[in-house]
Design a protein around this motif. Structure first.
Motif, short mmCIF file in Angstrom:
data_model
loop_
_atom_site.label_atom_id
_atom_site.label_comp_id
_atom_site.label_asym_id
_atom_site.label_seq_id
_atom_site.Cartn_x
_atom_site.Cartn_y
_atom_site.Cartn_z
N GLN A 180 20.98 -1.93 -4.00
CA GLN A 180 19.77 -1.33 -4.55
C GLN A 180 19.91 0.19 -4.62
OE1 GLN A 180 16.62 0.16 -3.09
NE2 GLN A 180 15.21 -0.40 -4.75
N VAL A 199 10.34 0.63 -2.83
CA VAL A 199 11.10 -0.57 -2.47
C VAL A 199 12.22 -0.18 -1.51
CG1 VAL A 199 12.70 -2.31 -3.33
CG2 VAL A 199 10.55 -1.85 -4.56
N ASP A 231 -0.97 -9.21 -14.10
CA ASP A 231 -1.08 -7.90 -13.47
C ASP A 231 -2.19 -8.01 -12.43
OD1 ASP A 231 -0.65 -5.24 -13.06
OD2 ASP A 231 -0.73 -4.73 -15.18
N ASP A 240 7.55 -3.13 -19.26
CA ASP A 240 7.25 -3.92 -18.08
C ASP A 240 6.68 -5.27 -18.54
OD1 ASP A 240 5.72 -5.13 -15.98
OD2 ASP A 240 5.70 -3.22 -14.93
N ASN A 259 7.90 3.03 -8.03
CA ASN A 259 7.92 1.84 -7.18
C ASN A 259 9.32 1.56 -6.62
OD1 ASN A 259 6.32 -0.19 -6.06
ND2 ASN A 259 7.27 -1.70 -7.41
N ASP A 260 10.36 1.88 -7.41
CA ASP A 260 11.72 1.62 -6.94
C ASP A 260 12.02 2.39 -5.66
OD1 ASP A 260 12.74 -0.22 -8.87
OD2 ASP A 260 12.74 1.40 -10.33
N THR A 266 11.33 3.60 -11.61
CA THR A 266 9.89 3.88 -11.48
C THR A 266 9.61 4.34 -10.05
OG1 THR A 266 9.39 1.64 -10.76
CG2 THR A 266 9.37 2.04 -13.14
N LYS A 274 14.37 -8.85 -12.73
CA LYS A 274 13.35 -9.85 -13.05
C LYS A 274 12.92 -9.71 -14.51
CE LYS A 274 10.80 -8.43 -9.65
NZ LYS A 274 9.58 -8.25 -8.83
N SER A 291 2.15 -13.49 -5.50
CA SER A 291 1.86 -12.06 -5.26
C SER A 291 1.09 -11.85 -3.97
CB SER A 291 1.04 -11.48 -6.42
OG SER A 291 1.66 -11.74 -7.64
N ASP A 319 12.25 -5.56 -6.67
CA ASP A 319 12.09 -4.79 -7.91
C ASP A 319 13.41 -4.12 -8.27
OD1 ASP A 319 9.50 -5.31 -8.67
OD2 ASP A 319 8.66 -3.72 -7.43
N GLY A 320 13.75 -4.18 -9.54
CA GLY A 320 15.00 -3.58 -9.98
C GLY A 320 16.16 -4.55 -9.94
#
Lengths: 495, 495
Positions: free
Chosen positions: B165, B189, B82, A326, B185-186, B183, B60, B116, B56-57
């Motif tokens: 996606q 999303v 972060d 990451d 997180n995906d 992850t 990036k 962010s 995300d994915g």
């Protein structure tokens, strides 16, 4: 008891200094100090670090004001360290001191220095001898390195006798205008006075060296304290640097490594087909991704150092690692010629400056080993400098390991024919041409000198805590997989 | 719903890019990118910031590798942010971005950028409009300042359609070699897909400016994504900078200040006897010491900026403050000509870099007001640069105030006769001579120009949150007490 400590006896014998004498000495010293400071500035060869320690209330704080008033404050920085914060705690203890080192020509006043830990330990009711020895050794090595790299170190211990300390407290508390100067800590000092003196005396004894001497400053009288301080600073600014006598450092037994051509048995490994490679690389990347996402890694960090001949494939290997990570978790550092800012500090500074905090990964594309490779071969560093670097580097890596950092070092090795083929291919590619410079061709001519330097480097710095992995890279795919595997196994083993 | 957002419609219409076409374009782009990068490096006038955002994915992370592979990675830094850590949390939110700005000539890839916060806010179920407006305004001001100071800003939004996606997730999960790329997180999303697209679309709409444009990169096909990204980077590197259109900034109403000689009614205050002064100074120092030891101060910070004519007594006033403080709690910054490192960044960088964290005190002996004083009078800054500085400075100080920092600004004023007397006294002292240089005499000749600059500065930057205090200093004792009192009252009022 402390009153009898021989170190502090002189400090108490000194009489107070009369106003008139003070004024005369002050004028002389200030003039001389300024001249010496500008002399140091103009040469840009040495920096001065003044370490301040001693009994609380003896005037340590006032000394900062004194030095800033008597010298030109534009070239002085106070480096005052309080309790470590999160940034400090997730790196080796010396990190914050390294990071704050002033450049050559300048003066730093260090407050709450690397002696805090030693003083705390020596002031314990039951001091732990082994710990004290270890901390003192680390300090001596640090200061020897600083001195060898052009830092003048002056350490001042501000001393008050027990009576002088209690008189001071009484005097301050007697008036509303001064009572605020007494902190709760001053009362604590009074109670633990003997232990603090003993701690100071022990710490001084363990770390007093010609290249980083301690001086005890009598502090009962403000005038005398100011004059003695200024005299010591002037002396440090004008005295030629003392010869550095380093402590023995971590020196691993010399091992025999690879061949003296660094050619490696390239042919022994069969080349890997694209299909086999594709099938395997994803799996190892997956394991790498899992390992650095693990909870255990949150209290570790990973440092990867890549060295090797030009065109051996460092960039390609690094990208395969980065692909699994990451972006917020890693940083890649391309190390080339140091900037003026970096040249003005000890050579390891730029690497301390880039240390990852816990939970992070730093990849060095070329590293601190430049000191014993390119700087040695090209004669950018004097033989005495690169010879002592082996010990300094082992010490640096030992500090990292002690802090939970996993350090892996890769030497990517190709043979001379393969290098030539890659150089030529680069020259023919419009967008790879930038990777090949006259320097690369020159380095190639010095192949044997680099081989000798690399072999000595392996022999002297291949430690169990920070091992070297020599990777044959004539076959890029096999090499990339090998690098990934070493990283994954080290991580899985440690986390 | 998101599929219909006009911003992203084009991105989805793009077809995949065939291998052969990709290879041709790749070779062209890499060659051109390298040339443009070296051109930027050789000029050292502009830096390039590439802000990476998007679904995300969508690739990036891979883009960082791409840019580092296609360009010369030695001159590129990835700035990946972060969650804020303690160091970040005890300073204004923009601090960490300021601190990381690359020097002129270099390229930075920003990951987890100042967007962010905006994206998090716009992705809420019930977005808070006022907050969004405020964050977007802060971003626009920041980017306008960067652009005006020579930073090329390119913002890339990596877009995937909802179908693309979910296809990506299915494809990755189907093989052990790639499943790790997915992850938790995906999956999130995927669930919140529409809201994330809307958030992106809103954020882009609020912050798209000619000098800091957004571009949507279609990301379903890897080849196409790579080519589009490279094209945008190349365009940013070769396009001349766009004219900056800043948002309106904090501009306090112009107030009339002091006299136009900056002489102040020096005679109005009776001079203070040594005894009176001694009686009072300790009390005020005591109140200062108490105030900064208070618990309430632990979530505040104090910044003191000192400006004024040469020899007005800044150093002396600062030492009286320092006398009341613990060395570990404060730092004094002597601001003189910027270093090359500082010159390579926006002019406020050196001050952001020196911000104290909560619980700390920073004293600036000369400050960011140099921009509208010495840099204006000596023509080191172009009129357009120092004119826009008023707003930028107000904005800077407003960010500090919003973060709990107490900002006090002092102008120490003497009259011309007193200055002359002090200059002469300095010249006659062997250890004060260094304080007086030909520059001081030259500045004195430009007295009126400095007066004009100072008056405009007061008028434009005397804000309730960061007020100016003009202190008459012909009588040093009165002046030192006045400074102390202002600080103590501001602290006692705030803590």
């Amino acid at each position: 008891m402390a009153a009898q400590l021989p170190l502090f006896a002189d400090a108490q014998a000194d009489p107070a200094l009369a106003k008139a004498e003070f004024n005369t000495r002050q004028a002389e010293l200030r003039t001389a100090l300024l001249r010496a400071q500008y002399e140091q500035l103009s040469k840009e060869k040495q920096s001065l670090l003044i370490v301040i320690a001693g009994i609380d209330g003896a005037g340590k704080g006032a000394t900062i004001n004194l030095i800033n008033e008597w010298m030109d404050p534009r070239h002085i920085r106070t480096l005052a360290f309080d309790r470590p914060d999160t940034a400090d705690q997730t790196r080796p203890p010396m990190w914050r001191y390294w990071d704050a080192l002033p450049p050559k020509g300048k003066t730093g006043i260090v407050f709450g220095s690397w002696y805090s830990l030693l003083l705390r330990e020596t002031a314990r009711k039951r001091p732990r001898t082994a710990r004290i020895e270890r901390i003192a050794l680390a300090i001596r090595r640090f200061e020897a390195m600083l001195a060898a790299e052009g830092t003048h170190i002056l350490k001042l211990w501000f001393h008050l006798s027990r009576n002088a300390q209690s008189e001071r407290l009484k005097r301050l508390l007697s008036s509303e205008q001064t009572a605020w100067q007494v902190t709760p800590n001053d009362h604590k000092v009074h109670k633990k006075f003997d232990r603090l003196c003993l701690a100071g005396s022990m710490s001084i004894g363990l770390t007093d060296r010609a290249h980083a001497p301690w001086h005890v400053i009598p502090s009962a009288d403000d005038n005398l304290r100011s004059i003695r301080t200024a005299e010591r600073v002037l002396d440090a600014l004008t005295r030629p640097p003392a010869r550095v006598r380093p402590d023995p450092q971590v020196q691993p037994p010399a091992r025999v490594v690879v061949t003296d051509r660094l050619g490696l048995p390239q042919s022994a490994e069969p080349t890997l087909s694209k299909d086999d490679y594709d099938a395997q690389i994803g799996l190892w990347q997956g394991r790498l991704a899992q390992a650095v996402r693990s909870d255990a890694f949150k209290s570790r960090a990973l440092i990867l150092a890549f060295e090797g001949q030009d065109a051996a494939g460092k960039g390609g290997a690094i990208r395969r690692i980065a692909n699994a990570l990451d972006a917020r978790q890693y940083e890649i550092h391309q190390i080339s010629a140091p900037t003026t800012q970096e040249l003005a500090r000890p050579y390891l500074w730029r690497f301390w400056h880039r240390l990852p905090r816990h939970g992070r990964i730093a990849v060095f594309d070329r590293s601190w080993y430049g000191r014993v490779l390119v700087e040695r071969v090209e004669k950018f560093a004097a033989p005495s400098a690169w010879r002592r670097a082996y010990g300094e580097i082992n010490d640096f890596e030992a500090q990292l390991a002690a802090n939970g950092v996993i350090v892996l070092k890769f030497w990517l090795a190709i043979d001379a024919d393969e290098q030539l083929a890659r150089f030529k291919a680069r020259e023919h590619s419009p967008f790879k041409r930038f990777k090949i410079t006259p320097d690369d061709w020159r380095n190639r001519e010095k192949w044997d000198a680099y081989v000798r330097a690399a072999n000595e480097m392996f022999a002297r710095t291949d430690t169990p805590l920070a091992p070297w992995h020599v990777i044959a890279t004539n076959d890029k795919r096999t090499a990339r997989l090998a690098v990934l595997k070493h990283i994954v196994l080290a991580l899985e083993n440690a986390c």
